[in-house]
Write a protein that holds these residues in place. Structure first.
Motif, mmCIF file in Angstrom:
data_model
loop_
_atom_site.group_PDB
_atom_site.id
_atom_site.type_symbol
_atom_site.label_atom_id
_atom_site.label_comp_id
_atom_site.label_asym_id
_atom_site.label_seq_id
_atom_site.Cartn_x
_atom_site.Cartn_y
_atom_site.Cartn_z
ATOM 1 N N ILE A 248 -13.582 -1.377 -8.572
ATOM 2 C CA ILE A 248 -12.790 -2.566 -8.900
ATOM 3 C C ILE A 248 -13.125 -2.965 -10.328
ATOM 4 C CG2 ILE A 248 -12.268 -4.971 -8.306
ATOM 5 C CD1 ILE A 248 -13.085 -4.376 -5.462
ATOM 6 N N TYR B 256 -7.934 -1.605 0.087
ATOM 7 C CA TYR B 256 -6.982 -0.503 -0.048
ATOM 8 C C TYR B 256 -7.599 0.841 0.338
ATOM 9 C CZ TYR B 256 -4.049 2.972 -2.385
ATOM 10 O OH TYR B 256 -3.279 4.070 -2.655
ATOM 11 N N HIS B 257 -8.837 1.076 -0.039
ATOM 12 C CA HIS B 257 -9.451 2.387 0.150
ATOM 13 C C HIS B 257 -9.923 2.628 1.584
ATOM 14 C CE1 HIS B 257 -11.407 6.056 -1.277
ATOM 15 N NE2 HIS B 257 -12.448 5.734 -0.537
ATOM 16 N N THR C 79 -11.340 5.968 -8.921
ATOM 17 C CA THR C 79 -10.141 5.134 -9.023
ATOM 18 C C THR C 79 -10.526 3.659 -9.059
ATOM 19 O OG1 THR C 79 -9.857 5.023 -6.616
ATOM 20 C CG2 THR C 79 -8.786 6.843 -7.772
ATOM 21 N N GLN D 47 0.818 -1.207 0.000
ATOM 22 C CA GLN D 47 0.000 0.000 0.000
ATOM 23 C C GLN D 47 0.853 1.258 0.000
ATOM 24 O OE1 GLN D 47 -2.704 -0.371 3.307
ATOM 25 N NE2 GLN D 47 -4.087 -1.760 2.202
ATOM 26 N N TYR E 29 -8.943 -0.182 -8.743
ATOM 27 C CA TYR E 29 -7.783 -0.939 -8.265
ATOM 28 C C TYR E 29 -8.260 -2.341 -7.939
ATOM 29 C CZ TYR E 29 -3.435 -1.851 -5.673
ATOM 30 O OH TYR E 29 -2.236 -2.362 -5.245
ATOM 31 N N TYR F 98 -18.516 -2.150 -5.690
ATOM 32 C CA TYR F 98 -17.377 -1.548 -6.378
ATOM 33 C C TYR F 98 -17.366 -1.736 -7.895
ATOM 34 C CZ TYR F 98 -15.554 -1.354 -1.620
ATOM 35 O OH TYR F 98 -15.400 -1.100 -0.282
ATOM 36 N N ASN G 97 -9.385 -2.639 -4.189
ATOM 37 C CA ASN G 97 -9.862 -1.378 -3.632
ATOM 38 C C ASN G 97 -10.771 -1.573 -2.424
ATOM 39 O OD1 ASN G 97 -9.209 1.272 -4.078
ATOM 40 N ND2 ASN G 97 -10.367 1.472 -5.975
ATOM 41 N N PRO H 216 -14.011 4.753 -4.897
ATOM 42 C CA PRO H 216 -13.287 3.517 -5.230
ATOM 43 C C PRO H 216 -14.089 2.599 -6.136
ATOM 44 C CG PRO H 216 -14.235 3.325 -3.051
ATOM 45 C CD PRO H 216 -14.593 4.705 -3.544
#
Length: 657
Positions: free
Chosen positions: A223, A197-198, A189, A166, A191, A239, A194, A221
């Motif tokens: 995905i 991560y978010h 974003t 991260q 990812y 997501y 996510n 966020p």
């Protein structure tokens, strides 16, 4: 090799105008960015206030505020590793796509390497981030690109030291959100992880002095549509881009296509010194962005054609689905959807409304209970259960059926032959002479016709419910066999299971067809309205009996959904979220590209006027080069405009001034 490096650095400086004036090269000055992405001050003028509708000064077109958003995708690449930490002089440290070395190392030294355990599925990127580095200088790279056009973001590519952590992606994301992003208030974003991560992204940024984003910036966020199916089922609703408002039709996986050409040079760059390797990667990513820029005209035209075709198909499917739904339920769902999107940024679980289970259509047994209650109001619950159990034993009741039928339909005796004797071996072949099977000349009580019509309608609904369940099961059986089954013995067993499922689909399809044929006959006898034909349509085994995701090569939102998934009563956890295509976004992107090219043409003209050298020949050459670069950008702008002039003929909305 040193001469080649110096020559490349001089060429980049010349292409970016540093030969025309004496100035220092700052981060991301020697690279190209996406011309269609939002760049305030270059290709767009942002509205001062956050109004719903604002006018873009470059195009004079009314555009909604969500258009002024930046869409990014993040990903790592473990093939672009480095094995040779040779101490060389860096010629363009942080001036391209790779981040500056000193500040990045200071950031890594500041951050504590705390492992966040995944609350989703066991993703290797999160749970194995501290894998052995195998004595490599860098175990890979991670970066950001624009999610719609696939252009690398400047000064936003970092090296991995111990896998994809991260701390690495935090630095890349913060640098990506700084590039020409002043006054941008919304960023989407994508990812692969996510969902984890978010969660604490803002806390990590606040605790690190080397990380910074604007306080007013809202990060949404997401995905990618391929990776999200490796997560828990709830992550798809929370997501996936299909459920993110104003995300347009993107899959969030475009970064994978950018790594493929970059990996061609990765083996060669692996043994280079660290500065030389970074410069080599910078040149490759810059060339990728340059090719995207010169091909942007045809790329946007192709996407627009696909949007026009997809919108027409989606609109027809949506209107059919909308007509089959109750108007009050539609209004309630629209209000729930609005509230869910408002709360989504703070609580992704607000999107769980898309997993709501709709009430199923009445089954055959439920309809039988309703008829029983209407005709036998004093029946007890025990008697109802007993009757339902006896219905499943048809061959034991055929004899009783014959006797009862004679009371209500005495003329049946002349149609039944003496061989129609209820026996276990031939019970299923005996003609019961239901009202729907009688000739039109034979009289029949309207109440009996109505009872049979209700039962057949419930039987058809019941068959559709069973059909959808078995289709889903068969679809997952095929996926499981292709992914995990190996060997002749196991494959044979898997084929046997799938064949049994296919046979069940055939049987259910035949059951539905028989029920619908009876409804057609009863409709003519009762003189009923044929509105039910829009719901219970003829079933084509090849075209209609297909899963939701059946068109290979198409995204989820571009699939042609069979009518069996759109009738009232569908209970579906995989709501695909039909979204309208972003007409305003296409129009705005084309205007941004034109503004980007015209801005650069004017910038080069200004460079030609400012450059002064000691020798007049040098000055003349620099001025000529500047005007040549200006003409190249101007000619591209003219060419793009000519290509896009045909677009208003596809729709009634003018896209280019």
């Amino acid at each position: 090799m040193r001469v080649a490096r110096q020559w490349q650095q001089l060429k980049l400086s010349k292409w970016n105008g540093f030969s025309h004036e004496a100035k220092d090269i700052t981060p991301d000055d020697l690279a190209l960015f996406c011309p269609a992405c939002l760049q305030p001050g270059i290709n767009v003028t942002l509205p001062i206030e956050d109004d719903q509708q604002e006018t873009n000064s470059t195009s004079d077109l009314e555009t909604p505020s969500w258009i002024y958003s930046r869409l990014l995708v993040m990903d790592g690449n473990f093939k672009a590793d480095a094995a040779n930490p040779i101490d060389e002089v860096s010629l363009m440290d942080g001036c391209g796509f790779m981040v500056g070395d000193s500040k990045y190392k200071a950031h890594l030294a500041q951050v504590k390497d705390a492992v966040q355990r995944s609350e989703c599925n066991n993703h290797r990127t999160v749970n194995q981030a501290n894998a052995s580095c195998h004595r490599l200088e860098a175990t890979g790279i991670g970066g950001c690109a624009c999610a719609r056009h696939g252009c690398f973001v400047l000064h936003a590519t970092v090296d991995f030291q111990k896998g994809e952590r991260q701390m690495n992606m935090d630095y890349a994301l913060c640098e990506a959100l700084k590039h020409n992003a002043s006054s941008i208030r919304r960023a989407l974003t994508f990812y692969d992880v996510n969902c984890q991560y978010h969660k604490y992204l803002k806390d990590r940024i606040a605790d690190n002095p080397f990380l910074d984003i604007e306080e007013q910036l809202e990060i949404i966020p997401g995905i990618g549509l391929w990776h999200v199916h490796g997560h828990q089922d709830s992550c798809y609703i929370h997501y996936a881009s299909n459920f993110i408002s104003s995300a347009a039709r993107i899959d969030g996986e475009i970064m994978e296509t950018l790594w493929a050409p970059l990996n061609i040079i990765s083996p060669s760059a692996r043994g280079m010194g660290t500065p030389h390797r970074k410069e080599c990667l910078d040149y490759q990513m810059n060339d990728c962005n340059f090719m995207k820029m010169i091909r942007m005209s045809k790329s946007l035209c192709r996407k627009f054609r696909q949007a026009v075709k997809g919108l027409a198909n989606s609109r027809v499917a949506f209107e059919k689905l909308d007509h089959s739904a109750d108007a009050n339920n539609v209004r309630d769902l629209e209000e729930q959807e609005r509230l869910a999107h408002e709360r989504r940024s703070g609580d992704p679980k607000a999107m769980d409304i898309y997993e709501v289970q709709l009430q199923k259509a009445p089954t055959r047994k439920e309809q039988e209970l309703q008829l029983l209650e209407a005709n036998r109001q004093h029946a007890t619950n025990a008697q109802k259960v007993k009757i339902l159990q006896q219905i499943n034993s048809l061959h034991c009741r055929i004899g009783t059926w014959f006797q009862v039928q004679l009371l209500y339909m005495p003329y049946i005796s002349c149609l039944r032959s003496p061989s129609d004797i209820p026996s276990e071996d031939k019970a299923h072949t005996i003609n019961l002479f239901l009202p729907s099977s009688l000739p039109l000349t034979f009289p029949c009580d309207d109440h009996l016709l109505k009872y049979e019509w209700d039962l057949h309608q419930a039987q058809a609904n019941n068959a559709l419910n069973d059909l959808r369940a078995v289709i889903n099961m068969t679809y997952h059986l095929y996926k499981c066999k292709d992914a995990f089954v190996r060997g002749q013995c196991v494959n044979t067993h898997a084929h046997g299971i799938i064949h049994s499922a296919e046979s069940r689909i055939d049987a259910i399809s035949a059951k539905y067809t028989a029920a619908r044929d009876a409804l057609v006959i009863l409709t003519s006898k009762l003189g009923k309205h044929d509105d039910w034909r829009w719901i219970l349509k003829p079933l084509d085994r090849r075209k209609d009996v297909v899963p939701l995701k059946h068109d290979k090569g198409k995204m989820v939102g571009q699939q042609n959904i069979s009518w069996i998934w759109k009738v009232a009563g569908v209970s579906n956890n995989q709501e695909e979220g039909l979204q309208d295509f972003c007409w305003d976004l296409f129009r705005e992107e084309m205007c941004r590209v034109l503004a980007f090219l015209e801005w650069h043409a004017g910038w080069w003209d200004t460079q030609g006027l400012q450059c002064q050298f000691g020798l007049s020949a040098f000055t003349e050459g620099a001025v000529a080069y500047a005007h040549r670069q200006a003409m190249l950008h101007q000619s591209m702008s003219v060419w793009f405009r000519l290509l896009w002039e045909a677009i208003p003929s596809w729709t009634a909305v003018p896209l280019v001034d």
